[in-house]
Design an enzyme around this catalytic site. Structure first.
Site, short mmCIF file in Angstrom:
data_model
loop_
_atom_site.label_atom_id
_atom_site.label_comp_id
_atom_site.label_asym_id
_atom_site.label_seq_id
_atom_site.Cartn_x
_atom_site.Cartn_y
_atom_site.Cartn_z
N ASP A 160 0.85 -1.18 0.00
CA ASP A 160 0.00 0.00 0.00
C ASP A 160 0.89 1.23 0.00
OD1 ASP A 160 -2.98 0.79 0.28
OD2 ASP A 160 -1.95 2.11 1.70
N GLN A 161 0.36 2.34 -0.49
CA GLN A 161 1.17 3.54 -0.63
C GLN A 161 0.36 4.80 -0.35
OE1 GLN A 161 2.35 5.17 -4.63
NE2 GLN A 161 4.38 4.48 -3.99
#
Length: 206
Positions: free
Chosen positions: A74-75
């Site tokens: 995830d970012q």
């Protein structure tokens, strides 16, 4: 070591990156709530979501006699202490890039690798900073119209025309910007007993 590799993501960008390791893998779509917890930091958020995606991915695959190794990622981006995500609309993309003009943005990519055979989760957060040029409104509009980065945190695609937005990149692995830091991934896989170079031919696919 024989194993099944699973990417808990349907992102074509992450799939393209994982293909660079020359390992067969399958993809699943982890359906999780990505809402930040109150007062949660960017680092804590991406680490938690990456781990949740890996666990959700593990629940979506059939049990086999060989270990299943599931990758979650995830970012988020952070500018002036504020978390920014995907813009989803042209107006939001223009607003994000306008705020980023002449600024530095740090991207935090959470990476988690889960082995369902021994229930071991290993995770980390990889930072990467981009330093934006001073951009005119016309340049921003041209870029957004040209590349439509509506599903990219920070409103750009560094693997395409987005590279023209920057003065400088700062970090260990530019793949982090695309959502999957391969150098760290190789390290996490090795901690699970997977040697990419010597054991890649032994892996299997569902």
């Amino acid at each position: 070591m024989k194993f099944n590799l699973v990417l808990a993501s349907t992102s074509p960008f992450r799939q393209q990156l994982l293909q660079k390791l020359m390992l067969p893998f399958t993809c699943v779509n982890p359906d999780i709530d990505e809402t930040p917890i109150k007062d949660e930091t960017a680092l804590a958020l991406v680490k938690r979501l990456a781990e949740q995606k890996a666990l959700a991915g593990a629940n979506l695959i059939d049990e086999t006699s060989v270990p299943q190794i599931i990758i979650g990622s995830d970012q988020v981006a952070l500018i002036n202490g504020q978390i920014i995500g995907k813009p989803y609309t042209v107006d939001n993309a223009i607003a994000q890039l306008s705020s980023a003009s002449g600024q530095s943005i740090t991207f935090y990519t959470g990476l988690a690798v889960f082995n369902n055979a021994n229930q071991q989760m290993i995770s980390c957060v990889e930072p990467f900073t981009v330093h934006f040029k001073h951009l005119s409104t016309a340049q921003i509009r041209y870029y957004v119209d040209a590349e439509q980065p509506l599903y990219c945190a920070g409103s750009f695609k560094c693997e395409g025309l987005g590279i023209a937005l920057f003065n400088r990149l700062e970090g260990d692995d530019p793949n982090s910007l695309i959502g999957l830091p391969l150098i760290k991934l190789i390290d996490l896989l090795s901690q699970h007993g997977v040697d990419i170079l010597s054991q890649a031919p032994e892996c299997s696919i569902n």
